[in-house]
Design a protein around this motif. Structure first.
Motif, PDB file in Angstrom:
ATOM      1  N   ASP A  67       0.736  -1.226   0.232  1.00 23.39           N
ATOM      2  CA  ASP A  67       0.039  -0.132   0.011  1.00 23.39           C
ATOM      3  C   ASP A  67       0.937   1.333  -0.085  1.00 23.39           C
ATOM      4  O   ASP A  67       0.494   2.229   0.539  1.00 23.39           O
ATOM      5  CB  ASP A  67      -1.001  -0.076   1.254  1.00 23.39           C
ATOM      6  N   GLY A  68       2.000   1.293  -0.618  1.00 25.85           N
ATOM      7  CA  GLY A  68       3.008   2.536  -0.495  1.00 25.85           C
ATOM      8  C   GLY A  68       2.602   3.478  -1.390  1.00 25.85           C
ATOM      9  O   GLY A  68       1.839   3.028  -2.323  1.00 25.85           O
ATOM     10  N   ASP A  69       2.730   4.890  -1.040  1.00 25.81           N
ATOM     11  CA  ASP A  69       2.692   6.003  -1.784  1.00 25.81           C
ATOM     12  C   ASP A  69       3.814   6.184  -2.686  1.00 25.81           C
ATOM     13  O   ASP A  69       5.032   5.557  -2.596  1.00 25.81           O
ATOM     14  CB  ASP A  69       2.058   7.063  -1.233  1.00 25.81           C
ATOM     15  N   ALA A  70       3.830   7.338  -3.347  1.00 25.75           N
ATOM     16  CA  ALA A  70       5.010   7.890  -4.236  1.00 25.75           C
ATOM     17  C   ALA A  70       6.423   8.262  -3.442  1.00 25.75           C
ATOM     18  O   ALA A  70       7.623   7.962  -3.939  1.00 25.75           O
ATOM     19  CB  ALA A  70       4.815   8.695  -5.072  1.00 25.75           C
ATOM     20  N   ALA A  71       6.126   8.099  -2.028  1.00 26.75           N
ATOM     21  CA  ALA A  71       7.359   8.534  -1.045  1.00 26.75           C
ATOM     22  C   ALA A  71       8.088   7.253  -0.646  1.00 26.75           C
ATOM     23  O   ALA A  71       9.033   7.422  -0.353  1.00 26.75           O
ATOM     24  CB  ALA A  71       6.812   9.294   0.136  1.00 26.75           C
TER      25      ALA A  71
END
Length: 374
Positions: A230-234
């Motif tokens: 569930d990672g975001d772009a960061a």
């Protein structure tokens, strides 16, 4: 005694008619070819033609070899627009700067069921209610050399080839319990990430649309999808750098469409990627100043004349200055350090960004300023 010339001719056996044997042989050959055709039909991948009604029987039988087709009976979702140069990157940057920047909300209450039944067709986005589930809609959009499952009306993809944009590799897809997971459907903006950045406030119907919106879905390599989680772009970007601008631009587009926010770290990471494709940050307009060509002369008012023998006026009261508050000296908090990323995760501090307590370059394996990302 009669001679041979006087004897009546001996009765001759009737002549055998051979045409029934010939006809029977032809029938056997035709039936044999028909059996071969039937076996081939069962073993070949299903195509759109398999779902058409059978033609009326005739006295002529034609046996043809099975053929794989890429014809699709249902409309295909809109192809994903690629962002590789300044125009598209600048458009994404403009949308990014319009997004609200806030901290990540707690994950409390998150469950996959909050976004409805997986791959339902009962949605109001592109491809909704077309008679084909969302997963197969995306497979039909992203795969080539497609063959369909028999009896699925051109919906269920049986085989195909994926040119995976996340890894830059080619993956053969084969439908089956042990093989389908080789190609998975990624939510470009993960459902959990969306939940913590505004999706809690969406209506249930809007969340179901979000989970099945083709703009937010991409067929990709199964293990790579699992690695992203569930990672975001960061915290996660596709391994293929040539697709990163398109990837973050899609995230911005989806978050803009559903009025979700971004964290500051996420916004900074997206801006860096878009800048690598030629995007520029919008300049802050300068404040215009207006100058008067001819200065306005000041006129002073003469002091009033005090009559003779009149005491001078009392001086005006000036209040004493307010005491200046001096805050007590702040004692530096003890420094935080972790032996490894396991200790960071145990403390609930992962990931740690450069400048935060406990960050260390030894914990940042790829040197991108984010330690203990996964």
């Amino acid at each position: 005694m009669p001679t041979n010339w006087d004897r009546p001719p001996a009765p001759q056996p009737p002549k055998k008619r051979r045409w029934p044997w010939v006809a029977g042989g032809l029938v056997a050959v035709v039936l044999a070819f028909g059996a071969i055709g039937a076996v081939t039909e069962d073993e070949k991948p299903a195509t759109v033609a398999d779902t058409a009604p059978a033609p009326p029987s005739t006295t002529t039988m034609t046996v043809t070899a099975p053929a794989t087709t890429t014809e699709k009976a249902l409309p295909v979702a809109t192809p994903v627009a690629q962002v590789t140069a300044a125009p598209g990157a600048n458009a994404a940057m403009t949308k990014l700067n319009a997004l609200e920047v806030k901290g990540r909300a707690p994950k409390t209450g998150y469950d996959r069921a909050q976004f409805g039944e997986a791959w339902t067709d009962a949605v109001s986005v592109e491809g909704g209610r077309n008679g084909c589930d969302t997963r197969n809609d995306i497979l039909r959009r992203d795969l080539t050399q497609i063959a369909f499952k028999a009896g699925s009306q051109g919906c269920a993809v049986q085989t195909g080839v994926l040119a995976d944009p996340y890894t830059g590799t080619s993956i053969d897809f084969l439908r089956g319990q042990d093989t389908s997971s080789a190609v998975q459907i990624d939510h470009v903006v993960a459902l959990s990430d969306a939940w913590q950045k505004g999706a809690q406030q969406l209506t249930p119907a809007k969340r179901i649309d979000f989970a099945n919106d083709p703009r937010n879905l991409q067929a990709t390599d199964g293990p790579t999808n699992q690695q992203k989680s569930d990672g975001d772009a960061a915290t996660w970007l596709p391994p293929s750098k040539s697709y990163r601008c398109t990837y973050v631009a899609r995230q911005v587009d989806v978050k803009s469409a559903y009025q979700l926010w971004v964290t500051q770290a996420e916004k900074d990471a997206i801006a860096r990627v878009l800048s690598s494709c030629g995007a520029t940050m919008p300049e802050t307009p300068a404040v215009a100043t207006t100058e008067t060509a001819t200065p306005i002369p000041r006129t002073s008012t003469p002091a009033p004349v005090r009559p003779a023998n009149t005491p001078p006026p009392a001086p005006a009261y000036t209040p004493p200055p307010e005491p200046v508050y001096t805050p007590p000296a702040v004692v530096d908090a003890p420094s935080v350090s972790y032996a490894n990323c396991s200790a960071v995760r145990a403390a609930g501090a992962a990931p740690i960004y450069a400048g935060q307590p406990g960050y260390s370059s030894k914990l940042d394996r790829d040197g991108d300023g984010v330690a203990c990302e996964t």
